[in-house]
Design a protein around this motif. Structure first.
Motif, short mmCIF file in Angstrom:
data_model
loop_
_atom_site.label_atom_id
_atom_site.label_comp_id
_atom_site.label_asym_id
_atom_site.label_seq_id
_atom_site.Cartn_x
_atom_site.Cartn_y
_atom_site.Cartn_z
N THR A 77 0.65 -0.95 0.01
CA THR A 77 -0.04 0.28 0.23
C THR A 77 0.40 1.39 -0.32
O THR A 77 2.00 1.07 0.19
N SER A 78 0.13 2.51 -0.40
CA SER A 78 0.78 3.70 -0.25
C SER A 78 0.57 4.67 1.39
O SER A 78 -0.40 4.59 1.76
N VAL A 79 1.89 4.79 0.94
CA VAL A 79 2.18 5.54 2.85
C VAL A 79 2.50 7.07 2.86
O VAL A 79 2.77 8.07 3.52
N ALA A 80 3.01 7.45 1.30
CA ALA A 80 3.73 8.69 1.18
C ALA A 80 3.96 9.28 0.22
O ALA A 80 3.38 8.36 -0.93
N ASP A 81 3.59 10.69 -0.22
CA ASP A 81 3.31 11.15 -2.02
C ASP A 81 4.65 11.00 -2.36
O ASP A 81 6.14 11.24 -2.40
N THR A 82 5.03 10.00 -2.50
CA THR A 82 6.48 9.46 -3.72
C THR A 82 6.42 8.80 -5.64
O THR A 82 5.26 8.41 -5.39
N PRO A 83 7.31 8.66 -6.20
CA PRO A 83 6.59 7.71 -8.26
C PRO A 83 6.55 7.57 -7.79
O PRO A 83 5.47 6.20 -8.24
N LEU A 84 7.52 5.84 -6.67
CA LEU A 84 6.88 4.77 -6.49
C LEU A 84 5.15 4.59 -6.34
O LEU A 84 4.65 3.50 -6.07
N ALA A 85 5.19 5.28 -5.06
CA ALA A 85 3.57 5.54 -4.63
C ALA A 85 2.45 5.50 -5.12
O ALA A 85 1.08 4.85 -5.08
N GLN A 86 3.19 6.76 -6.43
CA GLN A 86 2.29 6.89 -7.74
C GLN A 86 1.60 6.17 -8.51
O GLN A 86 0.54 6.10 -8.56
N GLN A 87 2.31 5.43 -8.20
CA GLN A 87 2.27 3.93 -9.20
C GLN A 87 1.28 3.40 -9.36
O GLN A 87 -0.28 2.55 -10.15
N LEU A 88 1.78 2.94 -7.66
CA LEU A 88 0.56 1.81 -6.83
C LEU A 88 -0.57 2.61 -6.97
O LEU A 88 -1.74 1.69 -7.04
N GLN A 89 -0.81 4.36 -6.87
CA GLN A 89 -2.03 4.88 -6.50
C GLN A 89 -2.78 4.52 -7.82
O GLN A 89 -3.73 4.27 -8.08
N ALA A 90 -2.85 4.67 -8.67
CA ALA A 90 -2.36 4.10 -10.14
C ALA A 90 -3.01 3.67 -10.65
O ALA A 90 -4.56 2.81 -11.06
N ALA A 91 -2.41 2.12 -10.21
CA ALA A 91 -2.89 1.24 -10.41
C ALA A 91 -4.23 0.40 -9.68
O ALA A 91 -4.77 -0.19 -9.96
N VAL A 92 -3.88 0.48 -8.47
CA VAL A 92 -5.17 0.40 -7.60
C VAL A 92 -6.17 1.17 -8.34
O VAL A 92 -7.70 0.69 -8.42
N GLN A 93 -6.38 2.15 -8.23
CA GLN A 93 -7.42 2.73 -9.13
C GLN A 93 -8.25 1.81 -10.36
O GLN A 93 -9.35 2.24 -11.08
N ARG A 94 -7.25 1.93 -10.72
CA ARG A 94 -7.81 0.55 -12.28
C ARG A 94 -8.21 -1.12 -11.38
O ARG A 94 -9.54 -0.91 -12.62
N TYR A 95 -7.53 -1.25 -10.58
CA TYR A 95 -8.28 -2.57 -9.84
C TYR A 95 -7.06 -2.83 -8.93
O TYR A 95 -6.36 -2.49 -8.68
N VAL A 96 -8.14 -3.29 -7.77
CA VAL A 96 -7.59 -3.90 -6.36
C VAL A 96 -6.88 -5.11 -7.15
O VAL A 96 -7.74 -6.13 -7.21
N GLY A 97 -5.84 -5.64 -5.93
CA GLY A 97 -5.41 -6.74 -6.75
C GLY A 97 -3.71 -7.43 -7.56
O GLY A 97 -2.83 -6.03 -6.74
N LEU A 98 -3.42 -8.07 -7.85
CA LEU A 98 -2.30 -9.31 -8.31
C LEU A 98 -1.83 -7.24 -9.56
O LEU A 98 -2.69 -7.51 -10.85
N HIS A 99 -1.12 -7.03 -9.00
CA HIS A 99 -0.13 -6.02 -9.85
C HIS A 99 1.65 -5.61 -10.51
O HIS A 99 2.37 -5.19 -10.99
N LEU A 100 2.31 -7.16 -9.54
CA LEU A 100 3.18 -7.44 -9.29
C LEU A 100 4.00 -8.53 -9.73
O LEU A 100 3.43 -9.28 -8.80
#
Length: 306
Positions: A77-100
């Motif tokens: 999950t994301s815990v701060a506003d970093t480029p890696l966290a932003q990538q995670l948040q964008a993926a979650v907006q698409r769907y919750v689940g397997l992304h990696l």
């Protein structure tokens, strides 16, 4: 020593190391996993550095893990506003689940150099750390070198390779004895518009060989495998699967030491368990986790393996 008796690959081997679900609410995800009969590692913030000896900085992500006797499952999950966290948040907006998908190699630096030569333009090698509680008290820094490529290079999700340096801290016995009796990560199913193109690209990325397999394509590593199918043929490979949009990681298979115990804990925890073949269960995970797990008795295989 056979690969089944160890977690980490030798010099020229490649293992499917772990998969990761991207989740918006770790508290809800952790409660769901425990309800399904999984033991979890503590909630841990990740740190990384791009140069040897450079002080680590927050990655902006945090995880809990399901450690298995072969591989593991990660919930990020994301815990701060970093480029890696932003990538995670964008993926979650698409769907919750397997992304990696993460593959273990013996030498991450050598893998980075090979990917650069292959034209994948890997980003600078990341030295990732996280504190791990030890059973005797105190903590140890779990350390990894991680090879990543720019977002979109592998449109199926975050595909990476890594080298572990602290095996005993990461795979602790107390975290591998799950009440639901799930023991191993086995293989992954991906739904893509062009299975041949995706499988061929993954083969170059992983330095392995892809082969046509029925309606799809298949790629074996030294431990673990990938299967690529189209959205149209996905229902035959994974009955009842929903397709948010292709490409996406449709599901993965696990091995259980006791399928009855697995089904019991899933039903008790609010998951959906359906027998789809002799010694094979399809487990639809609760909404805080997203996705589908196929759980096989020892010696059985996921439906997409034929």
């Amino acid at each position: 020593m056979a690969y089944a008796d160890r977690q980490l690959p030798g010099t020229d081997e490649l293992f499917l190391d772990h998969i990761a679900h991207f989740v918006p609410d770790m508290e809800a995800a952790g409660a769901a996993l425990e309800g399904l009969g999984y033991r979890l590692t503590p909630f841990t913030h990740q740190q990384n550095s791009l140069k040897p000896g450079e002080p680590p900085t927050p990655a902006g992500t945090a995880n809990r893990l399901v450690m298995l006797r072969r591989g593991y499952l990660e919930f990020l999950t994301s815990v701060a506003d970093t480029p890696l966290a932003q990538q995670l948040q964008a993926a979650v907006q698409r769907y919750v689940g397997l992304h990696l998908l993460a593959f273990a190699v013996g030498d991450a630096e050598a893998a980075w150099k090979r990917l650069e030569q292959q034209g994948f333009a890997p980003t600078p090698l990341v030295r990732l750390t996280r504190p791990v509680e030890l059973p005797e008290g105190g903590t140890e820094e779990a350390r990894f070198s991680v090879v990543r490529v720019p977002p979109g290079t592998m449109p199926e999700g975050r595909i990476q390779m890594l080298t572990h340096y602290t095996e005993s801290a990461v795979w602790q016995e107390r975290w591998m004895d799950h009440p639901n009796r799930i023991e191993e990560l086995h293989d992954v199913l991906l739904a893509v518009e062009d299975p041949e193109e995706a499988a061929t690209r993954f083969a170059r990325f992983l330095d392995r060989t892809a082969e046509k397999n029925g309606d799809g394509w298949h790629l074996e590593t030294d431990r673990g495998a990938l299967t690529f199918v189209t959205p149209d043929t996905l229902p035959a490979a994974l009955p009842g699967a929903a397709v948010p949009s292709a490409p996406f990681m449709a599901g993965y298979s696990l091995v259980s030491g006791d399928l009855a115990a697995t089904a019991h804990h899933f039903l008790k925890g609010g998951g959906a368990a359906e027998e789809i073949g002799a010694g094979v269960l399809k487990l639809t995970l609760p909404a805080p986790l997203g996705g589908t797990q196929i759980v096989c008795a020892r010696g059985q295989r996921a439906p997409w393996r034929g």
